[in-house]
Design a protein around this motif. Structure first.
Motif, mmCIF file in Angstrom:
data_model
loop_
_atom_site.group_PDB
_atom_site.id
_atom_site.type_symbol
_atom_site.label_atom_id
_atom_site.label_comp_id
_atom_site.label_asym_id
_atom_site.label_seq_id
_atom_site.Cartn_x
_atom_site.Cartn_y
_atom_site.Cartn_z
ATOM 1 N N GLU A 533 0.834 -1.210 0.000
ATOM 2 C CA GLU A 533 0.000 0.000 0.000
ATOM 3 C C GLU A 533 0.862 1.250 0.000
ATOM 4 O OE1 GLU A 533 -2.703 -0.200 3.243
ATOM 5 O OE2 GLU A 533 -3.908 -1.805 2.381
ATOM 6 N N ASN A 534 1.946 1.235 0.787
ATOM 7 C CA ASN A 534 2.905 2.342 0.780
ATOM 8 C C ASN A 534 4.287 1.746 0.561
ATOM 9 O OD1 ASN A 534 4.502 4.570 1.097
ATOM 10 N ND2 ASN A 534 3.670 5.168 3.089
ATOM 11 N N PRO A 535 4.793 1.760 -0.664
ATOM 12 C CA PRO A 535 6.086 1.114 -0.958
ATOM 13 C C PRO A 535 7.228 1.618 -0.086
ATOM 14 C CG PRO A 535 4.930 1.687 -2.986
ATOM 15 C CD PRO A 535 4.153 2.318 -1.868
ATOM 16 N N LYS A 536 7.153 2.855 0.394
ATOM 17 C CA LYS A 536 8.234 3.395 1.229
ATOM 18 C C LYS A 536 8.352 2.675 2.562
ATOM 19 C CE LYS A 536 8.021 8.066 -0.735
ATOM 20 N NZ LYS A 536 7.815 9.520 -0.441
ATOM 21 N N ASP A 537 7.301 1.963 2.957
ATOM 22 C CA ASP A 537 7.321 1.266 4.245
ATOM 23 C C ASP A 537 8.076 -0.056 4.201
ATOM 24 O OD1 ASP A 537 5.876 3.268 5.388
ATOM 25 O OD2 ASP A 537 3.932 2.243 5.266
ATOM 26 N N VAL A 538 8.383 -0.539 3.008
ATOM 27 C CA VAL A 538 9.045 -1.841 2.897
ATOM 28 C C VAL A 538 10.530 -1.677 3.231
ATOM 29 C CG1 VAL A 538 9.541 -3.820 1.425
ATOM 30 C CG2 VAL A 538 7.425 -2.509 1.098
ATOM 31 N N GLY A 539 11.023 -2.506 4.149
ATOM 32 C CA GLY A 539 12.419 -2.432 4.548
ATOM 33 C C GLY A 539 13.365 -2.752 3.402
ATOM 34 N N ALA A 540 14.536 -2.106 3.430
ATOM 35 C CA ALA A 540 15.513 -2.300 2.364
ATOM 36 C C ALA A 540 15.952 -3.749 2.262
ATOM 37 C CB ALA A 540 16.724 -1.395 2.615
ATOM 38 N N ASP A 541 16.087 -4.438 3.398
ATOM 39 C CA ASP A 541 16.518 -5.828 3.371
ATOM 40 C C ASP A 541 15.475 -6.726 2.705
ATOM 41 O OD1 ASP A 541 14.814 -5.237 5.486
ATOM 42 O OD2 ASP A 541 15.627 -6.784 6.797
ATOM 43 N N ARG A 542 14.207 -6.392 2.882
ATOM 44 C CA ARG A 542 13.137 -7.204 2.289
ATOM 45 C C ARG A 542 13.120 -7.032 0.768
ATOM 46 N NH1 ARG A 542 7.792 -6.176 5.821
ATOM 47 N NH2 ARG A 542 7.165 -8.190 4.896
#
Length: 691
Positions: A533-542
């Motif tokens: 829903e908000n791509p910015k919330d996805v952690g860099a490692d994921r």
């Protein structure tokens, strides 16, 4: 021994009541002479021997438990029909008055008071004639045994609490100094590099074992001996089970002879005190060394040190020295009590009067020492520069260098090592290399790539207060162990879930590696379509995991990253990142369990042989490990179903090996999946030629 009837309607019958009145009469005559045992004596014990045999000054400390035991005994007599309600009320009122007098110091002792038990009963009969009935069915032998067990339970609980305070102080200090390097020692010679936090926790571990010993001592004392009489119980129908519940004991003693002569529970308690004192002594010795000018690792605060009456420059570690010295009290008590008990014939002997001196000395000294140790640790101030200077001794890395040689082909072929100089790993030069850094909440993993080839990888602890300079020093040491110089790095890519570390990471990359790092986050090209829903919330490692998993294994694929948190990520057949789930990791779960339960301690996170634990340790391990296996299998089943019924399942992260081998749903374990994903992201965001 018999517990009597709960309703008091059977047992010895009316004759028992007559015997109670007779006992009471004799008790009053004994009071006239001044001793519980004095009815058949016409003379008095010599005054010098009165003083020699009196234990009042020692066992005075038992008066709160003695009064509690007397209240329970009186209620047991009343429940058995041996004491009227009126007399019970008078006795309880009298005992409460005696408690107040002893608490406020107005209680007047007499020369005839041999011990605290005699004094309390004597005073009770002065307050009310009903007090003479209290001795019915009770000997001083089982009375003293009861008092000691009540006191031992209280003391064990207080000691466990004091141990927990000391362990907390060590843990807090260790957490604050988790990243501070210092030399570790063997034979008081510098051996290998460790951290201050690791060393402090090495003092906490034995104290945790002491807490277990003290809990065992509590359990050992948790038997109710009233009703044992002098040695052969009593004919009165005492309500032992009622008295047990009244006093909160777990069980009844079984053998009346053993009940009045047993002091094993005191040995258990004093042994626990002795072990704790020994461990505090070792802590004290370390502090004494660290505070010396020769070491200089700690600065003594005014609150925990003293000075010299002659030498104004001195600041002495007296508290730490006393922790060493006080060990003798507990150890002496253990030897003293064991010596008293050795060779005693059954059942009771007056030698046992000496048990209380040993008991109180051990408990009081250990409680004081634990309190002092907690305050000492709390006020310790470590000198980071002095520690770092000592830890910079190159000899500390000799073992690491030797082990690196063992791992290298050249080392395996070598027949001998040079004896006159520390071994040095061979220097290997690479033209262009990429450093990938994955910063997690618990660990930082690093990898060095030459093109697609992984040439080295490391895993170190995350420290949120670390500066760019400290990072560079650690990185230089890690590279040196593998035979690399920092100048081989021509590109850096970083994924971080610890924002506080990002400025230092960027600065270290720029200043020491001469590279502008690619920080994985919003705006960075990844070729992964993120359906969150908000791509910015996805952690860099994921994101890195998703890219690497799809590139290596295709889709659909589920990636499980076992770190501080456990993340489940779903990638469809087209390589789109759909989302996933986040759960507490193994260590977080264990920390929460230990910190929120009073009686459970940290265990090693390994799978027990059976899901059904047979003791507390294996029960915790079962819930921790097999519980995670069940979570993984349940989550995978549901995710795969949502992905259409088929999907590959890949495990990565520091804890992946713990779970992956215990379940059939994980197809492959790829511990460096995140770092491979970072390499692929770097290629899309920088000139990747040569990397």
């Amino acid at each position: 021994m018999g517990h009597g009837r709960a309703d008091g309607g059977a047992g010895s019958g009316p004759a028992a009541g007559a015997r109670v009145e007779g006992i009471a009469g004799r008790r009053e005559e004994a009071d006239a002479i001044g001793k519980l045992w004095g009815s058949r004596f016409s003379g008095h014990l010599l005054p010098e021997l009165e003083r020699f045999s009196s234990s009042l000054e020692t066992d005075y400390e038992l008066y709160p438990v003695d009064i509690a035991g007397s209240v329970a005994h009186a209620r047991g007599l009343a429940a058995a029909g041996l004491l009227s309600k009126t007399r019970l009320t008078a006795i309880e009122r009298g005992l409460r008055l005696i408690q107040r007098e002893l608490d406020d110091g107005t209680f007047k002792f007499r020369d005839t008071d041999e011990d605290i038990h005699t004094a309390v009963e004597r005073r009770l009969t002065e307050i009310t004639p009903a007090g003479a009935s209290l001795h019915a069915g009770r000997s001083r032998n089982d009375q003293v045994a009861l008092d000691l067990r009540l006191y031992s339970r209280w003391a064990a609980a207080q000691l466990v609490l004091a141990v927990s305070v000391a362990v907390d102080a060590l843990a807090i200090k260790a957490r604050d100094h988790a990243a501070w390097l210092m030399p570790g020692y063997t034979h008081l010679q510098r051996a290998q590099p460790i951290t201050v936090g690791h060393h402090l926790l090495a003092h906490a571990e034995p104290l945790l074992r002491d807490a277990e010993r003290l809990r065992h001592a509590y359990d050992s004392a948790d038997e109710m001996p009233l009703g044992s009489g002098a040695l052969a119980a009593t004919t009165l129908p005492l309500q032992r089970e009622r008295m047990r519940r009244e006093l909160g004991f777990a069980r009844l003693t079984v053998n009346s002879i053993d009940a009045v002569s047993d002091r094993d529970f005191l040995l258990d308690l004093i042994y626990g005190c002795t072990c704790a004192a020994i461990h505090l002594s070792r802590l004290g010795e370390d502090v004494v060394l660290w505070a010396s000018s020769e070491f200089g690792f700690v600065r003594l605060a005014d609150e925990i040190s003293t000075g010299s009456s002659l030498m104004p420059q001195k600041k002495n570690p007296d508290i730490a020295e006393l922790l060493r010295g006080r060990t003798g009290r507990a150890l002496g008590s253990l030897v003293a009590l064991a010596s008293v008990l050795k060779g005693l014939p059954l059942a009771y002997d007056r030698d046992l009067q000496e048990d209380k001196t040993a008991l109180f000395a051990a408990v009081d000294s250990t409680l004081d020492s634990l309190t002092a140790a907690a305050l000492l640790v709390e006020h310790l101030a470590f000198d980071r520069k002095q520690l770092a200077a000592a830890a910079s001794d190159p000899g500390l890395l000799a073992t690491d260098a030797a082990e690196e040689l063992v791992r290298s082909p050249a080392g395996r072929r070598a027949e001998t090592l040079e004896r006159d100089a520390p071994p040095r790993p061979p220097k290997v030069e690479f033209r262009r290399m990429l450093l990938a850094v994955d910063v997690g909440n618990t660990n930082v993993t690093l990898a060095l790539f030459e093109g697609e080839k992984l040439v080295a990888d490391w895993r170190v602890t995350s420290h949120r207060e670390r500066t760019a300079d400290e990072m560079a020093v650690e990185l230089k040491d890690l590279f040196g162990l593998r035979g690399f110089e920092l100048n081989v790095v021509t590109g850096v890519v970083i994924a971080s879930v610890v924002p506080n570390l990002n400025p230092a990471l960027i600065e270290a990359s720029r200043r020491y590696l001469k590279c502008e790092p690619v920080m994985v986050g919003p705006g960075v090209k990844t070729s992964v379509r993120i359906r969150y829903e908000n791509p910015k919330d996805v952690g860099a490692d994921r994101i890195a995991n998703a890219l690497a998993a799809y590139s290596k294994y295709g889709g659909p694929v589920v990636v499980i990253d076992f770190g501080t948190a456990v993340t489940y990520d779903a990638i469809n057949a087209q390589g789109d990142y759909l989302g996933g789930a986040i759960a507490p990791g193994v260590e977080i779960s264990l920390d929460a369990l230990v910190s929120h339960t009073a009686m459970l301690r940290r265990v090693e996170a390994v799978a027990p042989d059976s899901v059904i634990g047979r003791n507390t340790v294996t029960s915790i391990q079962s819930g921790l490990v097999w519980g995670f296996v069940a979570q993984v299998e349940g989550m995978v089943e549901r995710m795969v179903a949502e992905l259409g019924g088929t999907a590959k399942v890949i495990a990565t992260g520091g804890q992946a090996s713990l779970v992956a081998g215990l379940t059939h749903v994980i197809e492959a374990t790829d511990p460096l999946l995140t770092l491979e994903g970072l390499r692929l992201i770097y290629l899309q965001n920088a000139d990747g030629a040569g990397h």
